[in-house]
Write an enzyme that holds these catalytic residues in place. Structure first.
Site, PDB file in Angstrom:
ATOM      1  N   PHE A  11      21.986 -26.501 -33.709  1.00  0.00           N
ATOM      2  CA  PHE A  11      21.698 -25.110 -34.064  1.00  0.00           C
ATOM      3  C   PHE A  11      22.919 -24.205 -33.921  1.00  0.00           C
ATOM      4  O   PHE A  11      22.825 -23.006 -34.216  1.00  0.00           O
ATOM      5  CB  PHE A  11      20.544 -24.566 -33.205  1.00  0.00           C
ATOM      6  CG  PHE A  11      20.805 -24.604 -31.720  1.00  0.00           C
ATOM      7  CD1 PHE A  11      21.534 -23.604 -31.086  1.00  0.00           C
ATOM      8  CD2 PHE A  11      20.324 -25.661 -30.944  1.00  0.00           C
ATOM      9  CE1 PHE A  11      21.774 -23.642 -29.727  1.00  0.00           C
ATOM     10  CE2 PHE A  11      20.566 -25.708 -29.579  1.00  0.00           C
ATOM     11  CZ  PHE A  11      21.296 -24.694 -28.968  1.00  0.00           C
ATOM     12  N   ARG A  68      12.452 -10.644 -23.184  1.00  0.00           N
ATOM     13  CA  ARG A  68      12.184 -11.589 -24.278  1.00  0.00           C
ATOM     14  C   ARG A  68      10.686 -11.766 -24.504  1.00  0.00           C
ATOM     15  O   ARG A  68      10.224 -11.886 -25.649  1.00  0.00           O
ATOM     16  CB  ARG A  68      12.862 -12.930 -23.981  1.00  0.00           C
ATOM     17  CG  ARG A  68      14.392 -12.870 -24.138  1.00  0.00           C
ATOM     18  CD  ARG A  68      15.036 -14.111 -23.589  1.00  0.00           C
ATOM     19  NE  ARG A  68      16.469 -14.207 -23.897  1.00  0.00           N
ATOM     20  CZ  ARG A  68      17.291 -15.061 -23.328  1.00  0.00           C
ATOM     21  NH1 ARG A  68      16.826 -15.923 -22.415  1.00  0.00           N
ATOM     22  NH2 ARG A  68      18.565 -15.092 -23.650  1.00  0.00           N
ATOM     23  N   GLU A 126      32.619 -13.984 -17.789  1.00  0.00           N
ATOM     24  CA  GLU A 126      32.172 -13.266 -18.999  1.00  0.00           C
ATOM     25  C   GLU A 126      32.592 -11.800 -18.972  1.00  0.00           C
ATOM     26  O   GLU A 126      32.999 -11.251 -20.000  1.00  0.00           O
ATOM     27  CB  GLU A 126      30.651 -13.434 -19.159  1.00  0.00           C
ATOM     28  CG  GLU A 126      30.295 -14.880 -19.486  1.00  0.00           C
ATOM     29  CD  GLU A 126      28.805 -15.197 -19.509  1.00  0.00           C
ATOM     30  OE1 GLU A 126      27.981 -14.267 -19.311  1.00  0.00           O
ATOM     31  OE2 GLU A 126      28.464 -16.370 -19.737  1.00  0.00           O
ATOM     32  N   HIS A 184      21.627 -11.629 -24.296  1.00  0.00           N
ATOM     33  CA  HIS A 184      22.286 -12.634 -23.470  1.00  0.00           C
ATOM     34  C   HIS A 184      22.428 -12.058 -22.074  1.00  0.00           C
ATOM     35  O   HIS A 184      22.714 -10.870 -21.924  1.00  0.00           O
ATOM     36  CB  HIS A 184      23.693 -12.960 -24.007  1.00  0.00           C
ATOM     37  CG  HIS A 184      24.537 -13.664 -22.969  1.00  0.00           C
ATOM     38  ND1 HIS A 184      24.428 -15.014 -22.718  1.00  0.00           N
ATOM     39  CD2 HIS A 184      25.451 -13.193 -22.075  1.00  0.00           C
ATOM     40  CE1 HIS A 184      25.255 -15.342 -21.734  1.00  0.00           C
ATOM     41  NE2 HIS A 184      25.888 -14.262 -21.321  1.00  0.00           N
ATOM     42  N   ASN A 204      16.733 -13.909 -29.768  1.00  0.00           N
ATOM     43  CA  ASN A 204      16.030 -13.629 -28.507  1.00  0.00           C
ATOM     44  C   ASN A 204      16.576 -12.413 -27.759  1.00  0.00           C
ATOM     45  O   ASN A 204      16.602 -12.391 -26.532  1.00  0.00           O
ATOM     46  CB  ASN A 204      15.996 -14.886 -27.630  1.00  0.00           C
ATOM     47  CG  ASN A 204      17.385 -15.375 -27.276  1.00  0.00           C
ATOM     48  OD1 ASN A 204      18.383 -14.819 -27.731  1.00  0.00           O
ATOM     49  ND2 ASN A 204      17.450 -16.408 -26.456  1.00  0.00           N
ATOM     50  N   TYR A 231      29.868 -19.579 -25.919  1.00  0.00           N
ATOM     51  CA  TYR A 231      28.820 -20.597 -26.027  1.00  0.00           C
ATOM     52  C   TYR A 231      29.418 -22.004 -26.069  1.00  0.00           C
ATOM     53  O   TYR A 231      28.919 -22.876 -26.790  1.00  0.00           O
ATOM     54  CB  TYR A 231      27.966 -20.329 -27.276  1.00  0.00           C
ATOM     55  CG  TYR A 231      26.968 -19.198 -27.116  1.00  0.00           C
ATOM     56  CD1 TYR A 231      26.200 -19.063 -25.958  1.00  0.00           C
ATOM     57  CD2 TYR A 231      26.753 -18.282 -28.140  1.00  0.00           C
ATOM     58  CE1 TYR A 231      25.272 -18.033 -25.818  1.00  0.00           C
ATOM     59  CE2 TYR A 231      25.821 -17.253 -28.001  1.00  0.00           C
ATOM     60  CZ  TYR A 231      25.081 -17.137 -26.841  1.00  0.00           C
ATOM     61  OH  TYR A 231      24.148 -16.130 -26.700  1.00  0.00           O
ATOM     62  N   LYS A 240      21.983  -8.489 -28.502  1.00  0.00           N
ATOM     63  CA  LYS A 240      22.303  -9.308 -29.677  1.00  0.00           C
ATOM     64  C   LYS A 240      21.969  -8.574 -30.979  1.00  0.00           C
ATOM     65  O   LYS A 240      21.241  -7.572 -30.967  1.00  0.00           O
ATOM     66  CB  LYS A 240      21.513 -10.621 -29.596  1.00  0.00           C
ATOM     67  CG  LYS A 240      21.916 -11.513 -28.412  1.00  0.00           C
ATOM     68  CD  LYS A 240      21.167 -12.846 -28.469  1.00  0.00           C
ATOM     69  CE  LYS A 240      21.619 -13.777 -27.354  1.00  0.00           C
ATOM     70  NZ  LYS A 240      20.997 -15.125 -27.477  1.00  0.00           N
TER      71      LYS A 240
HETATM   72  N1  UDP Z   1      19.623 -21.236 -28.589  1.00  0.00           N
HETATM   73  C1  UDP Z   1      19.043 -21.677 -29.789  1.00  0.00           C
HETATM   74  N2  UDP Z   1      18.297 -22.839 -29.761  1.00  0.00           N
HETATM   75  C2  UDP Z   1      18.118 -23.564 -28.615  1.00  0.00           C
HETATM   76  C3  UDP Z   1      18.732 -23.111 -27.425  1.00  0.00           C
HETATM   77  C4  UDP Z   1      19.481 -21.945 -27.453  1.00  0.00           C
HETATM   78  O1  UDP Z   1      19.189 -21.045 -30.814  1.00  0.00           O
HETATM   79  O2  UDP Z   1      17.434 -24.593 -28.658  1.00  0.00           O
HETATM   80  C5  UDP Z   1      20.415 -19.998 -28.610  1.00  0.00           C
HETATM   81  C6  UDP Z   1      19.627 -18.803 -28.048  1.00  0.00           C
HETATM   82  O3  UDP Z   1      19.993 -17.636 -28.789  1.00  0.00           O
HETATM   83  C7  UDP Z   1      20.149 -18.740 -26.624  1.00  0.00           C
HETATM   84  C8  UDP Z   1      21.603 -19.143 -26.789  1.00  0.00           C
HETATM   85  O4  UDP Z   1      21.572 -20.158 -27.796  1.00  0.00           O
HETATM   86  O5  UDP Z   1      20.007 -17.444 -26.048  1.00  0.00           O
HETATM   87  C9  UDP Z   1      22.264 -19.665 -25.536  1.00  0.00           C
HETATM   88  O6  UDP Z   1      21.508 -20.742 -25.039  1.00  0.00           O
HETATM   89  P1  UDP Z   1      21.268 -20.920 -23.483  1.00  0.00           P
HETATM   90  O7  UDP Z   1      20.690 -22.279 -23.270  1.00  0.00           O
HETATM   91  O8  UDP Z   1      22.518 -20.562 -22.725  1.00  0.00           O
HETATM   92  O9  UDP Z   1      20.082 -19.857 -23.186  1.00  0.00           O
HETATM   93  P2  UDP Z   1      20.063 -18.436 -22.456  1.00  0.00           P
HETATM   94  O10 UDP Z   1      21.021 -18.515 -21.268  1.00  0.00           O
HETATM   95  O11 UDP Z   1      20.478 -17.398 -23.466  1.00  0.00           O
HETATM   96  O12 UDP Z   1      18.630 -18.253 -22.016  1.00  0.00           O
HETATM   97 MG    MG Z   2      22.994 -19.151 -21.285  1.00  0.00          MG
END
Ligand code: UDP
Ligand code: MG
Length: 153
Positions: free
Chosen positions: A57, A102, A126, A115, A112, A49, A9
């Site tokens: 958010f 992370r 993907e 992805h 974070n 997403y 990212k």
């Molecule tokens: N994210 C955020 N706030 C939240 C949850 C997710 O900003 O409360 C962002 C974060 O960058 C995350 C991405 O949205 O990596 C995708 O969310 P997901 O739940 O798919 O998490 P991941 O699979 O990346 O752990």
């Molecule tokens: Mg995810």
């Protein structure tokens, strides 16, 4: 071998952590099957997403993911999807376990670092969303016999 998809990212690009993050996967024994830099736009992020578009958010997530170009990659290995998710750690860097990417490199829930695909089914979707077939390379690491037992390959 199974394939998974990752995005380094803008937080990773901005903080010059590309090498550190890729090294984690290479040290583990995963093979880089495809890799490139690209700029993400709103259209592809709304697809990628889709499960988050209605969350409060989402606007800041969009902006964050477009802040710089990103590096996308396809990693290959036995059970690569689960292995890469485990190396990645929990979504919020502050609670992600030390030793995970992370957990070691971030302080944010949104910024974070990376992805990683969350299932074999989503990994296939993907990979196809971000890569053309000719951008994925099928080759074998010369170290494969030291990475896997014969019955694991
Ligand atoms: N994210 C955020 N706030 C939240 C949850 C997710 O900003 O409360 C962002 C974060 O960058 C995350 C991405 O949205 O990596 C995708 O969310 P997901 O739940 O798919 O998490 P991941 O699979 O990346 O752990
Ligand atoms: Mg995810």
């Amino acid at each position: 071998m199974e394939q998974t998809f990752i995005i380094l990212k803008p937080s990773t690009i901005s903080r010059s952590l590309v090498g550190d993050v890729l090294m984690r996967f290479q040290r583990k024994g995963l093979r880089i099957a495809g890799i490139k830099m690209m700029r993400l736009n709103e259209e592809i992020l709304r697809e990628h997403y889709a499960h988050l578009v209605d969350r409060p958010f989402f606007p800041t997530l969009l902006k964050s993911m477009m802040a710089t170009p990103v590096i996308v990659a396809v990693l290959a290995g036995k059970e690569a999807v689960a292995v890469v998710r485990a190396l990645t750690g929990a979504t919020n860097c502050r609670v992600a376990a030390p030793g995970t990417i992370r957990g070691d490199f971030g302080m944010s829930g949104q910024e974070n670092i990376i992805h990683a695909s969350d299932s074999v089914e989503n990994a296939a979707i993907e990979v196809a969303r971000f890569f053309k077939p000719e951008e994925i390379f099928d080759y074998e690491l010369p170290t494969v016999a030291s990475i896997y037992a014969p019955d694991e390959r």
